[in-house]
Design an enzyme around this catalytic site. Structure first.
Site, PDB file in Angstrom:
ATOM      1  N   LYS A  76      88.245  -3.771 120.905  1.00 44.48           N
ATOM      2  CA  LYS A  76      88.107  -3.340 119.515  1.00 44.48           C
ATOM      3  C   LYS A  76      87.289  -2.076 119.381  1.00 44.48           C
ATOM      4  CE  LYS A  76      90.515  -6.856 118.876  1.00 44.48           C
ATOM      5  NZ  LYS A  76      90.510  -7.186 120.312  1.00 44.48           N
TER       6      LYS A  76
ATOM      7  N   SER B 161      95.609 -12.138 123.054  1.00 43.82           N
ATOM      8  CA  SER B 161      95.133 -11.137 124.000  1.00 43.82           C
ATOM      9  C   SER B 161      96.327 -10.381 124.564  1.00 43.82           C
ATOM     10  CB  SER B 161      94.387 -11.828 125.141  1.00 43.82           C
ATOM     11  OG  SER B 161      94.249 -10.972 126.247  1.00 43.82           O
TER      12      SER B 161
END
Length: 564
Positions: A135, A481
């Site tokens: 992120k 993921s």
């Protein structure tokens, strides 16, 4: 990547920092800075904010503190004054499967906000943002896009693969081994032996998981320099890349190469094509939608499907393939992928990059390693279409995302097995209560419902480790993921807490997944769906105050990038 250093320029513009440090009225500001070692000469040069996401709480960003020193060397050598500051960084891998994972996507917004606040507060003339874990990379790009001052984003690089029983391994092997261990397929000792070697240093996860996916995408976008992303984190060449970027940012400033000149609809499509061509993470959809919003560019989720349908899968990368980021670096790096796309007429090759060259010119500089097997050709791809697909249907009228690079299955029909959160599902997986043919449904894990839209790698990897990966499907209003593989569908929108149809599904309902026709349907009438949604109540919010509660109140749908 960097050229030989030249004498520092003395004609560089100071469009913002002059207001902070020039003139009698700014004597107090200068006094503060002189107290920590800066001189009048330093304060008369352009200030470059070094936005660092360093932390020693994970391996991905662990090396960024050292790397920043090389960036600062380059800035000083080129005639600027660097000023480093830090943001937050949350490890997806370490928090995976816990409540801490809910902080991950929230941290993307905090990274962007931190960069914006620091840049506005100190009025830096330019920014170099250092990022690594999932992120922090899009957060950095969102931040510099929002403030729109000359900027470069530097990816810290990938970890090298570990070695176990004569083969390369990544952290994905550990997650899948957890499932194998739960099924009694491997012993405690074998699991420990693998965990001891799978993450052999620092750097971001090695496969084409989210970090490397976004690093590749941002080279294609032009906000990171060509040949910079795939240099491994612990490679000495990374220091030279960092120094070169420190020098380059002063040229970016002199030429006023702001993000608004680089990030366009066409360059975003180049980034999407690169994700599709390399079998990249579904998280790329969230992040590029968010960046488009920061740039004021109209981009909707259907564009990803349009680009993926015409972009073949050409990179044989984990989790669906054989190779990792260090292999791609040796093969020719991101420019080799871009060269393939350009040769196939799939690249908007006239888009500008931070180097001052077009993306097509950078692609032409690609050097292919003889005999490499990582990047195939457009004419002879792994798959005729790219790694992403956007599904629609009565479960997800606003869309859902699936990574088809990680599975050979194009369809599945089966009974729903419904869970109200991830931990309920993981408990059932560990207890081997999932049956072949099931369609697992995990809801209340969306952007607002989670809150934070947790990744589900713990669940998906455990299913694979148990040997169930190719026998079940999974859908969720949460996300996955980049290491996830199998028929796993995320970003189901609207989410359950917002009255999405996923709230209407009950155990035993028949769900149909058809990748070719891009359909995700439950065998219920519209009337029954509406009745069940009206009767459904999501669990009480886990957080009623603080950052998580504020995020839940402010965040948008996943189909819009989960932006605040």
């Amino acid at each position: 990547m960097s050229e030989e250093s030249k004498a520092p320029r003395t004609d560089l513009p100071r469009p913002r920092s002059a207001a902070v440090f020039d003139g009698p009225d700014r004597a107090a500001a200068r006094s503060y800075m002189k107290g920590i070692g800066l001189t009048n000469e330093d304060l008369s040069k352009p200030t470059v904010g070094i936005a660092n996401t360093w932390t020693d709480a994970m391996p991905c960003n662990y090396g960024l503190r050292t790397l920043a020193e090389f960036v600062k060397e380059g800035v000083r050598a080129a005639g600027g004054t660097p000023m480093e500051f830090n943001t937050v960084a949350v490890s997806d891998g370490i928090t995976m499967g816990t409540q801490g994972m809910k902080s991950s996507l929230v941290s993307r917004e905090v990274v962007a906000d931190s960069i914006e606040l620091m840049a506005r507060g100190y009025q830096f003339d330019a920014i170099v943002a250092l990022a690594a874990c999932d992120k922090t990379i899009p957060g950095a790009v969102m931040g510099v896009t929002r403030i729109d001052i000359p900027s470069i984003v530097l990816y810290g690089g990938s970890i090298k693969p570990g070695h176990y029983e004569g083969k390369d391994v990544t952290i994905l092997d550990v997650f899948e081994a957890i499932g194998a261990h739960a099924a009694g397929k491997i012993s405690d000792e074998e699991l420990t032996e693998l965990e001891d070697v799978a993450s052999p240093g620092y750097g971001a996860c090695g496969g084409q998981f989210t970090a490397n996916t976004m690093a590749c995408a941002f080279e294609a976008l032009g906000i990171s320099p060509a040949f910079s992303a795939m240099v491994p984190a612990e490679d000495v060449e990374k220091n030279e890349v960092a120094r070169g970027i420190g020098e380059m940012v002063l040229s970016v400033l002199a030429d006023d190469l702001r993000p608004s000149r680089i990030i366009t609809r066409k360059s975003l499509e180049n980034a999407i094509a690169t994700i599709c061509a390399t079998g990249g993470s579904t998280n790329g959809v969230l992040h590029l939608l968010a960046i488009a919003r920061e740039a004021g560019i109209d981009l909707d989720i259907d564009v990803f499907d349009e680009v993926s349908r015409k972009t073949p899968l050409i990179a044989d990368m984990k989790p669906g393939g054989r190779f990792v980021a260090t292999d791609l670096n040796r093969a020719g790096g991101v420019p080799l992928v871009l060269k393939r796309l350009k040769d196939g007429g799939l690249l908007h090759d006239d888009e500008l990059t931070v180097t001052g060259q077009t993306i097509g010119e950078e692609a032409d500089r690609a050097e292919e390693s003889p005999g490499q097997e990582v990047v195939l050709t457009v004419e002879d791809p792994l798959k005729a279409q790219g790694g992403l697909a956007i599904l629609k249907g009565n479960i997800c009228p606003d869309g859902a995302v699936v990574k088809v690079a990680g599975t050979e299955r194009n369809s599945h029909v089966g009974p729903a097995r419904v869970f109200e959160n991830e931990q309920e599902c993981f408990a059932a997986v560990k207890a081997e209560e999932i049956e072949k043919g099931d369609v697992i449904v995990i809801r209340n894990e969306g952007p607002a419902g989670g809150p934070g839209m947790r990744e589900m790698l713990q669940v998906t990897a455990a299913l694979v480790g148990e040997g169930m990966g190719e026998h079940v499907a999974l859908l969720t209003d949460g996300r996955f993921s980049g290491a996830t593989r199998g028929l796993m569908i995320g970003h189901v929108a609207p989410e359950a807490v917002k009255g999405g149809p996923i709230a209407a599904i009950r155990d035993g309902d028949t769900i149909t997944i058809d990748i070719e026709s891009r359909k995700l349907e439950v065998d219920l009438t519209d009337e029954v769906i509406a009745e069940r949604i009206a009767a459904y109540r999501s669990p009480e919010p886990a957080y009623t105050r603080g950052v998580m509660a504020k995020y839940a109140d402010a965040v948008s749908s996943a189909s819009l990038g989960a932006i605040t």
